[in-house]
Design an enzyme around this catalytic site. Structure first.
Site, PDB file in Angstrom:
ATOM      1  N   ASP A  57     -11.053   2.025  -1.731  1.00 15.57           N
ATOM      2  CA  ASP A  57     -10.227   2.889  -0.895  1.00 15.57           C
ATOM      3  C   ASP A  57     -11.088   3.696   0.077  1.00 15.57           C
ATOM      4  O   ASP A  57     -10.865   4.881   0.298  1.00 15.57           O
ATOM      5  CB  ASP A  57      -9.338   3.827  -1.722  1.00 15.57           C
ATOM      6  CG  ASP A  57      -8.027   4.149  -1.015  1.00 15.57           C
ATOM      7  OD1 ASP A  57      -7.812   3.652   0.101  1.00 15.57           O
ATOM      8  OD2 ASP A  57      -7.238   4.912  -1.573  1.00 15.57           O
TER       9      ASP A  57
ATOM     10  N   HIS B  54       0.847  -1.205   0.000  1.00 15.09           N
ATOM     11  CA  HIS B  54       0.000   0.000   0.000  1.00 15.09           C
ATOM     12  C   HIS B  54       0.879   1.250   0.000  1.00 15.09           C
ATOM     13  O   HIS B  54       1.971   1.245   0.556  1.00 15.09           O
ATOM     14  CB  HIS B  54      -0.911  -0.011   1.235  1.00 15.09           C
ATOM     15  CG  HIS B  54      -1.884   1.118   1.255  1.00 15.09           C
ATOM     16  ND1 HIS B  54      -1.546   2.376   1.721  1.00 15.09           N
ATOM     17  CD2 HIS B  54      -3.160   1.178   0.841  1.00 15.09           C
ATOM     18  CE1 HIS B  54      -2.610   3.165   1.593  1.00 15.09           C
ATOM     19  NE2 HIS B  54      -3.596   2.472   1.061  1.00 15.09           N
TER      20      HIS B  54
HETATM   21  C1  1DF Z   1      -5.372   9.163   1.416  1.00 13.83           C
HETATM   22  C2  1DF Z   1      -5.461   8.213   0.404  1.00 13.83           C
HETATM   23  C3  1DF Z   1      -4.919   8.781   2.655  1.00 13.83           C
HETATM   24  C4  1DF Z   1      -5.073   6.908   0.620  1.00 13.83           C
HETATM   25  C5  1DF Z   1      -4.568   7.471   2.887  1.00 13.83           C
HETATM   26  O1  1DF Z   1      -4.113   7.054   4.091  1.00 13.83           O
HETATM   27  C6  1DF Z   1      -4.693   6.502   1.885  1.00 13.83           C
HETATM   28  C7  1DF Z   1      -5.752  10.556   1.175  1.00 13.83           C
HETATM   29  C8  1DF Z   1      -3.820   8.012   5.073  1.00 13.83           C
HETATM   30  O2  1DF Z   1      -6.573  10.799   0.285  1.00 13.83           O
HETATM   31  O3  1DF Z   1      -5.241  11.431   1.868  1.00 13.83           O
HETATM   32  O4  1DF Z   1      -4.408   5.237   2.154  1.00 13.83           O
HETATM   33  N1  1DF Z   1      -5.069   6.038  -0.490  1.00 13.83           N
HETATM   34  O5  1DF Z   1      -4.796   4.810  -0.381  1.00 13.83           O
HETATM   35  O6  1DF Z   1      -5.271   6.511  -1.644  1.00 13.83           O
HETATM   36 MN    MN Z   2      -5.546   3.172   0.426  1.00 14.36          MN
END
Ligand code: 1DF
Ligand code: MN
Length: 353
Positions: free
Chosen positions: A316, A189
């Site tokens: 997500d 991730h």
């Molecule tokens: C965000 C996106 C934040 C994902 C995440 O974890 C995350 C974001 C703090 O939009 O700030 O896992 N993502 O997987 O795209």
């Molecule tokens: Mn994510």
């Protein structure tokens, strides 16, 4: 094709919708994140740049904090509203990797117990990936074995770098050996770029999910490939979100340029000769989910160059909780058989659901 979202509607479509990159934060983790945001004892500029929303009072922050902690009615109601039948849940980034080895290791087993408990309360709606702390590789292996063997979790999640270190360092390879032996995947991730490369991202606000996540995580995946991880562990499967963080677009260029690099031995042991071209590993040792990328042309490109067998749905949640993107993916120009693989059976096979 029309799509009607709603509880358990997947059955009416001829497939279940299984979402495979769905975030959870135990209340204790939010507390620890908030303490770190205030005290700044850990030298990770990416964490301090992005995670402010866990401490702030913005509308998005509040909504995220409410949603991300829940493994019960709130989450199930949101899944119902978006037509998601089952969520494969994992602890949000950077998870236990933010902390020192002892803290991270202890938190991982506590979080895995809590996640397994929630799954046991909603076995048809939830499944989980284990948190592990690569800071202590030996304990990470033990926790992975316990989480899969005793708790019924379906693999592990690693949120890219751990204190600036990448899993291609052989000191981490027992984790790959264990995953391969257990027959479970590792979900790689995203995380904000590591300290050594984040500065130019920070300078223009590009360090987070907008772009920095993909650069950091795509780099991590390629480091595994060129280090020879998959020559050593040929059955190991890595899952990438965000349609592979851009890597499927690079397949032919990677092969052309990497071939020159190894032929001329430019980097010696750092870039050894591999048994296969780079693209072969990206086709045989990786799966790709659509988290955050509910966009038909990009999905169809990955379908074309990687194939349906390795393409999986993800939302997500709660970061990109956009039910319209579920409708878009219901309406992908795919055969009924391919769509069933995409939403349901690839996830069932890969994660042994
Ligand atoms: C965000 C996106 C934040 C994902 C995440 O974890 C995350 C974001 C703090 O939009 O700030 O896992 N993502 O997987 O795209
Ligand atoms: Mn994510």
């Amino acid at each position: 094709m029309e799509s009607t979202l709603g509880p358990r509607i997947g059955k009416a479509q001829g497939y279940l919708r299984i979402a495979t990159e769905e975030a959870w934060a135990p209340p204790e983790l939010i507390k620890l994140f908030r303490r770190e945001l205030a005290e700044k004892t850990i030298d990770d500029p990416g964490f301090h740049s992005l995670w402010g929303f866990f401490a702030g009072t913005s509308e998005r922050g509040q909504l995220l904090v409410d949603r991300i902690q829940d493994l019960g009615e709130r989450r199930l109601a949101d899944m119902d509203a978006a037509g998601i039948d089952k969520a494969l849940v994992s602890v949000t980034c950077p998870g236990v990797q933010l902390f020192d080895a002892a803290t991270g290791t202890a938190l991982a087993s506590s979080f895995n117990d809590q996640l397994a408990d929630a799954v046991s309360r909603h076995p048809t709606r939830l499944a989980g990936l284990a948190a592990i702390a690569p800071q202590d590789p030996k304990r990470a292996v033990q926790e992975l074995e316990r989480a899969v063997g005793k708790l019924g979790l379906k693999g592990a999640i690693v949120n890219s770098h751990t204190h600036g270190e990448y899993l291609d360092d052989p000191k981490f390879w027992d984790i790959f050996a264990a995953a391969e032996a257990l027959g479970v995947p590792i979900y790689l991730h995203p995380m904000t770029p590591s300290k050594a490369m984040i500065e130019p991202f920070l300078a223009r606000g590009l360090d987070g999910a907008v772009f920095g996540f993909a650069i950091e995580t795509g780099l991590h995946a390629l480091r595994l490939v060129v280090a020879g991880v998959f020559d050593r562990f040929p059955r190991l499967q890595i899952v990438l979100g965000h349609l592979g963080e851009g890597l499927p677009f690079w397949l032919t260029r990677l092969d052309f340029m990497h071939n020159i690099i190894v032929r001329t031995n430019r980097y010696g042991a750092a870039a050894p000769k591999l048994a296969k071209p780079m693209s072969a590993y990206l086709r045989e040792n990786f799966h790709y989910t659509t988290s955050g990328m509910g966009w038909t042309p990009a999905i169809m490109f990955v379908h074309q160059v990687i194939g349906i067998d390795r393409l999986l749905y993800a939302m997500d949640y709660p970061y990109q909780y956009v039910p319209e993107e579920v409708i878009e993916q219901d309406n992908l120009p795919l055969s009924a058989a391919d769509k069933r693989q995409f939403f349901q059976t690839n996830a069932e096979r890969l994660f042994a659901l």
